[in-house]
Write an enzyme that holds these catalytic residues in place. Sequence first.
Site, PDB file in Angstrom:
ATOM      1  N   GLY A  10       0.718  -1.314  -0.120  1.00 17.92           N
ATOM      2  CA  GLY A  10      -0.197  -0.079  -0.038  1.00 17.92           C
ATOM      3  C   GLY A  10       0.719   1.372  -0.018  1.00 17.92           C
ATOM      4  O   GLY A  10       2.050   1.268   0.123  1.00 17.92           O
ATOM      5  N   TYR A  32      -0.395 -20.098   0.914  1.00 17.14           N
ATOM      6  CA  TYR A  32      -1.417 -18.893   0.805  1.00 17.14           C
ATOM      7  C   TYR A  32      -2.848 -19.379   1.314  1.00 17.14           C
ATOM      8  O   TYR A  32      -3.437 -18.880   2.168  1.00 17.14           O
ATOM      9  CB  TYR A  32      -1.369 -18.376  -0.562  1.00 17.14           C
ATOM     10  N   VAL A  89      -7.627  -7.447 -14.258  1.00 20.12           N
ATOM     11  CA  VAL A  89      -8.215  -6.758 -15.140  1.00 20.12           C
ATOM     12  C   VAL A  89      -7.584  -5.361 -15.402  1.00 20.12           C
ATOM     13  O   VAL A  89      -7.348  -4.968 -16.417  1.00 20.12           O
ATOM     14  CB  VAL A  89      -9.747  -6.449 -14.438  1.00 20.12           C
ATOM     15  N   ARG A 129     -13.014 -16.918 -14.300  1.00 21.92           N
ATOM     16  CA  ARG A 129     -12.761 -16.223 -12.976  1.00 21.92           C
ATOM     17  C   ARG A 129     -14.390 -15.364 -12.764  1.00 21.92           C
ATOM     18  O   ARG A 129     -15.053 -14.841 -13.594  1.00 21.92           O
ATOM     19  CB  ARG A 129     -11.858 -15.131 -12.866  1.00 21.92           C
TER      20      ARG A 129
END
Length: 305
Positions: free
Chosen positions: A38, A136, A184, A207
């Site tokens: 971030g 993960y 995307v 997806r």
Amino acid sequence: MDGQRVLVTGGAGFIGSTLANRLSVTNDVVVVDDCYLGTPENLESAVTFNERSVLDDDLPTDVDVVFHCAALSSYPMHESDPTRGARVNVEGFVNVVEQARADGCDTVVYASSSSVYGSRSEPTTEAAPVAANSGYEASKLARERYAEYFSHHYGLSLAGMRLFSVYQGYGAAEGHKGEYANLVAQFVDDIATGERPAIYGDGTQTRDFIHVEDVVAALCSAAEAALDGVYNVGTGDRYSLNDLVDKINETVGADIRPKYVENPIPEDVYVTDTCADCSKLRSETNWEPTVGFDEGVKRVCEQYR
């Protein structure tokens, strides 16, 4: 949500900053982010930013609600440093919830992942079998198990949001993330700038793409209802990566074909198809996804006009 004090961990990232900025209009919002993914540039001035790790002591957990978005949020990120991935994704979650509990907060909404379902082409409910085929996924399931512990042992309300393929445009929130940005955004950026997007395999994998605005609305609905348990957050529709490329080309008036490359992710780990059944979340809140695939792709493409 109005008039509450809210903590958003990972709040300078993609989903977290969108959530924090929306909440800051009517709430007192505090963000914790270590700036690995971030950046505080994503945040509005009304948001109080703390450059801190979720592993730290004395976090600002004296709040009414915690939104725990902090994570190493993909298979490649986790595999690049599995020990760090486990510490951030699991120990960080436990650390934040325990500090919030000690400070009197009893409502937590946290990010889990649809990856725990593996590959499923039909709409998948929360009752479907789950598995940890990667570190993960193991870290996300560990969060869910610890959430059960906090709920059963301390009576907290913890909503684990199994997010499907969340997207938005590059902008500030995703532009600096490169290969870790949502698919995307990457494909739109490639096609709009004349580059061929790279697709693993033949592009027939599908997806359930959901716009970040709908995800933020789902997170807020979960907090308002003080939900407890796990909930899917998707649209119930699925599109192939070839469909995505075709839609982007149609939207921007281009004709750029993808390049098909060998998949670097092991076959037993790579998720080929996802599709959410969100009837559980719908039945317990007033949430509905509102941004369809065509409209969502259009919004991402608009920044290049």
